[in-house]
Design a protein around this motif. Structure first.
Motif, PDB file in Angstrom:
ATOM      1  N   GLY A 199     -37.361 -53.337  62.412  1.00 41.26           N
ATOM      2  CA  GLY A 199     -38.055 -54.522  61.881  1.00 41.26           C
ATOM      3  C   GLY A 199     -39.316 -54.829  62.667  1.00 41.26           C
ATOM      4  O   GLY A 199     -39.697 -55.993  62.845  1.00 41.26           O
TER       5      GLY A 199
ATOM      6  N   GLN B  14     -42.952 -60.675  63.359  1.00 43.25           N
ATOM      7  CA  GLN B  14     -43.573 -61.387  64.490  1.00 43.25           C
ATOM      8  C   GLN B  14     -43.124 -60.829  65.836  1.00 43.25           C
ATOM      9  O   GLN B  14     -43.945 -60.452  66.680  1.00 43.25           O
TER      10      GLN B  14
ATOM     11  N   VAL C 286     -38.813 -51.301  57.632  1.00 41.72           N
ATOM     12  CA  VAL C 286     -37.955 -50.865  56.524  1.00 41.72           C
ATOM     13  C   VAL C 286     -38.429 -49.554  55.880  1.00 41.72           C
ATOM     14  O   VAL C 286     -37.616 -48.750  55.421  1.00 41.72           O
TER      15      VAL C 286
ATOM     16  N   LEU D 283     -37.164 -46.926  58.470  1.00 40.87           N
ATOM     17  CA  LEU D 283     -35.741 -47.019  58.785  1.00 40.87           C
ATOM     18  C   LEU D 283     -35.186 -48.321  58.206  1.00 40.87           C
ATOM     19  O   LEU D 283     -35.391 -49.410  58.756  1.00 40.87           O
ATOM     20  N   ASP D 284     -34.473 -48.161  57.092  1.00 36.39           N
ATOM     21  CA  ASP D 284     -33.844 -49.312  56.425  1.00 36.39           C
ATOM     22  C   ASP D 284     -32.465 -49.506  57.050  1.00 36.39           C
ATOM     23  O   ASP D 284     -31.559 -48.693  56.823  1.00 36.39           O
TER      24      ASP D 284
ATOM     25  N   THR E   2     -30.125 -51.369  56.408  1.00 33.49           N
ATOM     26  CA  THR E   2     -28.985 -51.629  55.509  1.00 33.49           C
ATOM     27  C   THR E   2     -28.299 -50.327  55.103  1.00 33.49           C
ATOM     28  O   THR E   2     -27.236 -50.364  54.486  1.00 33.49           O
TER      29      THR E   2
ATOM     30  N   ALA F 194     -35.293 -56.864  62.935  1.00 28.67           N
ATOM     31  CA  ALA F 194     -35.228 -56.963  61.469  1.00 28.67           C
ATOM     32  C   ALA F 194     -34.320 -58.122  61.078  1.00 28.67           C
ATOM     33  O   ALA F 194     -33.282 -58.339  61.687  1.00 28.67           O
ATOM     34  N   ALA F 195     -34.737 -58.853  60.062  1.00 27.08           N
ATOM     35  CA  ALA F 195     -33.908 -59.962  59.582  1.00 27.08           C
ATOM     36  C   ALA F 195     -34.441 -60.447  58.238  1.00 27.08           C
ATOM     37  O   ALA F 195     -35.582 -60.149  57.865  1.00 27.08           O
TER      38      ALA F 195
ATOM     39  N   THR G 249     -35.554 -63.717  57.051  1.00 26.37           N
ATOM     40  CA  THR G 249     -35.886 -64.944  57.781  1.00 26.37           C
ATOM     41  C   THR G 249     -36.347 -66.109  56.895  1.00 26.37           C
ATOM     42  O   THR G 249     -36.660 -67.177  57.426  1.00 26.37           O
TER      43      THR G 249
ATOM     44  N   ILE H 181     -28.894 -58.001  54.970  1.00 25.52           N
ATOM     45  CA  ILE H 181     -29.813 -57.720  56.094  1.00 25.52           C
ATOM     46  C   ILE H 181     -29.333 -58.388  57.391  1.00 25.52           C
ATOM     47  O   ILE H 181     -29.387 -57.787  58.464  1.00 25.52           O
TER      48      ILE H 181
ATOM     49  N   SER I  95     -30.678 -63.646  67.306  1.00 28.76           N
ATOM     50  CA  SER I  95     -30.070 -64.605  66.376  1.00 28.76           C
ATOM     51  C   SER I  95     -30.797 -65.949  66.479  1.00 28.76           C
ATOM     52  O   SER I  95     -31.913 -65.998  66.990  1.00 28.76           O
ATOM     53  N   THR I  96     -30.161 -66.998  66.030  1.00 26.46           N
ATOM     54  CA  THR I  96     -30.904 -68.225  65.754  1.00 26.46           C
ATOM     55  C   THR I  96     -30.184 -69.502  66.193  1.00 26.46           C
ATOM     56  O   THR I  96     -28.944 -69.545  66.224  1.00 26.46           O
ATOM     57  N   ASP I  97     -30.972 -70.524  66.455  1.00 22.36           N
ATOM     58  CA  ASP I  97     -30.436 -71.878  66.712  1.00 22.36           C
ATOM     59  C   ASP I  97     -29.751 -72.445  65.459  1.00 22.36           C
ATOM     60  O   ASP I  97     -28.970 -73.381  65.550  1.00 22.36           O
TER      61      ASP I  97
ATOM     62  N   THR J  80     -32.607 -67.618  69.437  1.00 21.62           N
ATOM     63  CA  THR J  80     -33.882 -68.257  69.725  1.00 21.62           C
ATOM     64  C   THR J  80     -34.219 -69.259  68.629  1.00 21.62           C
ATOM     65  O   THR J  80     -33.450 -69.418  67.668  1.00 21.62           O
TER      66      THR J  80
ATOM     67  N   LEU K  27     -39.852 -69.613  66.105  1.00 20.91           N
ATOM     68  CA  LEU K  27     -40.756 -68.539  66.581  1.00 20.91           C
ATOM     69  C   LEU K  27     -42.157 -68.686  65.996  1.00 20.91           C
ATOM     70  O   LEU K  27     -42.308 -68.968  64.808  1.00 20.91           O
TER      71      LEU K  27
HETATM   72  N1  LIG Z   1     -38.987 -66.914  62.653  1.00 20.58           N
HETATM   73  C1  LIG Z   1     -38.291 -67.860  63.279  1.00 20.58           C
HETATM   74  O1  LIG Z   1     -38.704 -69.028  63.356  1.00 20.58           O
HETATM   75  C2  LIG Z   1     -36.977 -67.522  63.933  1.00 20.58           C
HETATM   76  C3  LIG Z   1     -36.222 -68.543  64.525  1.00 20.58           C
HETATM   77  C4  LIG Z   1     -35.020 -68.215  65.142  1.00 20.58           C
HETATM   78  C5  LIG Z   1     -34.571 -66.897  65.162  1.00 20.58           C
HETATM   79  N2  LIG Z   1     -35.323 -65.928  64.557  1.00 20.58           N
HETATM   80  C6  LIG Z   1     -34.826 -64.541  64.580  1.00 20.58           C
HETATM   81  O2  LIG Z   1     -35.728 -63.777  65.358  1.00 20.58           O
HETATM   82  C7  LIG Z   1     -35.783 -62.442  64.865  1.00 20.58           C
HETATM   83  C8  LIG Z   1     -37.235 -62.025  64.649  1.00 20.58           C
HETATM   84  O3  LIG Z   1     -37.806 -62.939  63.713  1.00 20.58           O
HETATM   85  P1  LIG Z   1     -39.287 -62.721  63.152  1.00 20.58           P
HETATM   86  O4  LIG Z   1     -39.843 -64.071  62.891  1.00 20.58           O
HETATM   87  O5  LIG Z   1     -40.022 -61.764  64.017  1.00 20.58           O
HETATM   88  O6  LIG Z   1     -38.944 -62.035  61.758  1.00 20.58           O
HETATM   89  P2  LIG Z   1     -39.973 -61.504  60.647  1.00 20.58           P
HETATM   90  O7  LIG Z   1     -41.370 -61.765  61.074  1.00 20.58           O
HETATM   91  O8  LIG Z   1     -39.486 -62.025  59.336  1.00 20.58           O
HETATM   92  O9  LIG Z   1     -39.743 -59.930  60.712  1.00 20.58           O
HETATM   93  C9  LIG Z   1     -38.593 -59.313  60.234  1.00 20.58           C
HETATM   94  C10 LIG Z   1     -38.967 -57.881  59.905  1.00 20.58           C
HETATM   95  O10 LIG Z   1     -37.773 -57.204  59.462  1.00 20.58           O
HETATM   96  C11 LIG Z   1     -38.136 -56.398  58.355  1.00 20.58           C
HETATM   97  N3  LIG Z   1     -36.971 -56.026  57.562  1.00 20.58           N
HETATM   98  C12 LIG Z   1     -36.412 -56.716  56.540  1.00 20.58           C
HETATM   99  N4  LIG Z   1     -35.396 -56.008  56.012  1.00 20.58           N
HETATM  100  C13 LIG Z   1     -35.308 -54.861  56.733  1.00 20.58           C
HETATM  101  C14 LIG Z   1     -34.477 -53.711  56.643  1.00 20.58           C
HETATM  102  N5  LIG Z   1     -33.514 -53.624  55.713  1.00 20.58           N
HETATM  103  N6  LIG Z   1     -34.664 -52.702  57.527  1.00 20.58           N
HETATM  104  C15 LIG Z   1     -35.637 -52.777  58.465  1.00 20.58           C
HETATM  105  N7  LIG Z   1     -36.469 -53.830  58.575  1.00 20.58           N
HETATM  106  C16 LIG Z   1     -36.312 -54.863  57.713  1.00 20.58           C
HETATM  107  C17 LIG Z   1     -39.114 -57.289  57.604  1.00 20.58           C
HETATM  108  O11 LIG Z   1     -39.817 -56.559  56.634  1.00 20.58           O
HETATM  109  P3  LIG Z   1     -40.325 -57.353  55.307  1.00 20.58           P
HETATM  110  O12 LIG Z   1     -41.285 -58.385  55.792  1.00 20.58           O
HETATM  111  O13 LIG Z   1     -40.928 -56.247  54.506  1.00 20.58           O
HETATM  112  O14 LIG Z   1     -39.087 -57.947  54.696  1.00 20.58           O
HETATM  113  C18 LIG Z   1     -39.989 -57.765  58.756  1.00 20.58           C
HETATM  114  O15 LIG Z   1     -40.995 -56.847  59.085  1.00 20.58           O
HETATM  115  C19 LIG Z   1     -34.909 -62.414  63.610  1.00 20.58           C
HETATM  116  O16 LIG Z   1     -33.627 -61.956  63.952  1.00 20.58           O
HETATM  117  C20 LIG Z   1     -34.800 -63.875  63.220  1.00 20.58           C
HETATM  118  O17 LIG Z   1     -33.606 -64.158  62.519  1.00 20.58           O
HETATM  119  C21 LIG Z   1     -36.518 -66.198  63.953  1.00 20.58           C
END
Ligand SMILES: NC(=O)c1ccc[n+]([C@@H]2O[C@H](COP(=O)([O-])OP(=O)(O)OC[C@H]3O[C@@H](n4cnc5c(N)ncnc54)[C@H](OP(=O)(O)O)[C@@H]3O)[C@@H](O)[C@H]2O)c1
Length: 290
Positions: free
Chosen positions: A8, A12, A34, A37-38, A40, A61-62, A64, A79, A102-104, A150, A153
């Motif tokens: 993923g 961010q 994805v 490397l998917d 899922t 990856a998540a 979100t 996912i 993971s998440t708050d 966390t 973000l």
């Molecule tokens: N963002 C927040 O505020 C927040 C808060 C608390 C915790 N978190 C956690 O922090 C982590 C990082 O968050 P982030 O904000 O960096 O997430 P993000 O920007 O949404 O990035 C997630 C990445 O995962 C990719 N992805 C989705 N499905 C996938 C698959 N099947 N295989 C491989 N990659 C895949 C997405 O691609 P697509 O964009 O193409 O779907 C995207 O590039 C996550 O675990 C999230 O749950 C985030």
């Protein structure tokens, strides 16, 4: 060289790890999203990992989109939970240490003091639920794991609250922002650095045994209103931020009113010095503007 697989990595957090990777030449990072490397697909994971001698896996990856998850629970679960089960199984088989995020939002938000890692879980929506299911798969399948919860973000990459507020604040004189949800913003750059420090410590310490769940955000506490107000100041936008309450801002998913994370454990075990949220906004804005 020690290999670290990042899944993923176009999101961010993954993008921040990419930016930092060059200052850690002792590690060879393999960045995937994805398209390459998917996660899922158990077969795709097995095919990709077999023979590569990967030591660590950082799962960025998540699914979100918290509101969209309420309408598409199946994809969110695939996912956030089933794919983490796949990662746990492949990690166990190939003796890889997974670092999973993971998440708050796994907490109810009805607390009043910073949540510790072992406190009662009570997610308020599909996103939090599926993220907790993912945590549980990792805990039960792969004992030598790290889970980092966390919150809030933001980064120069992708979509996030800070970038939305900067852009809205350029065009509008006033904005209403929620005042009755309290937590802590996390600069993804700081979280990325924390993850690499954790890997360095595990890697250097042959007797390391403090696997398990940790909390990480920046230091301090604020509401979305406070965060938005500070963003306007740092971005030099002439936009007044007004308070609004959650009840007056309709969205699909219920969000916790209080989700401050207690970070004592991660600071103690990994010797981290965590910056305050207020001081990190300008760093991110400078990068956006550069
Ligand atoms: N963002 C927040 O505020 C927040 C808060 C608390 C915790 N978190 C956690 O922090 C982590 C990082 O968050 P982030 O904000 O960096 O997430 P993000 O920007 O949404 O990035 C997630 C990445 O995962 C990719 N992805 C989705 N499905 C996938 C698959 N099947 N295989 C491989 N990659 C895949 C997405 O691609 P697509 O964009 O193409 O779907 C995207 O590039 C996550 O675990 C999230 O749950 C985030």
């Amino acid at each position: 060289m020690t290999k670290i697989l990042v899944t993923g990595s176009n999101g961010q957090l993954g993008s921040e790890i990419k930016e930092l990777s060059s200052i850690f030449p002792e590690f060879e990072f393999i960045f995937t999203d994805v398209a390459e490397l998917d996660i899922t697909s158990p077969k795709a994971l097995s095919d990709f990992i077999t023979g590569k001698k990967i030591k660590y896996l950082i799962n960025c990856a998540a699914y979100t989109n918290v509101d969209q998850a309420e309408k598409d629970e199946e994809t969110a679960r695939l996912i956030n939970a089933i794919a983490v089960k796949n990662l746990a199984e492949v990690s166990k088989l190939h003796e890889i240490t997974p670092i999973h995020i993971s998440t708050d939002y796994v907490f109810s938000g009805e607390g009043f003091k910073p949540y510790q890692e072992n406190e009662t879980i009570a997610p308020q929506g599909v996103y939090g639920n599926t993220k907790f299911e993912g945590e549980e798969f990792l805990r039960t399948i792969c004992l030598k794991h790290i889970i980092i919860r966390t919150s809030w973000l933001y980064s120069p990459f992708g979509k996030n609250f800070l970038k939305t507020m900067i852009n809205l604040g350029k065009d509008k004189d006033q904005l209403g922002v929620i005042v009755d949800q309290v937590g802590t913003p996390t600069y993804a750059h700081d979280l990325a650095s924390c993850i690499i420090q954790i890997i360095k410590k595990i890697h250097a310490d042959k007797d390391f045994n403090d696997y398990g769940t940790y909390h990480y955000s920046n230091e301090g506490v604020c509401s979305w209103f406070d965060f938005a107000s500070e963003i306007q100041i740092e971005a030099k936008n002439d936009c007044k931020i007004n308070t609004i309450e959650s009840k007056d801002f309709k969205c699909l998913a219920k969000r916790p009113h209080y989700s401050v994370l207690n970070k004592s454990k991660i600071k103690h075990i990994f010797g981290l010095d965590i910056p305050h949220w207020r001081g990190r906004i300008s760093h991110c804005i400078n990068r956006i503007n550069s």
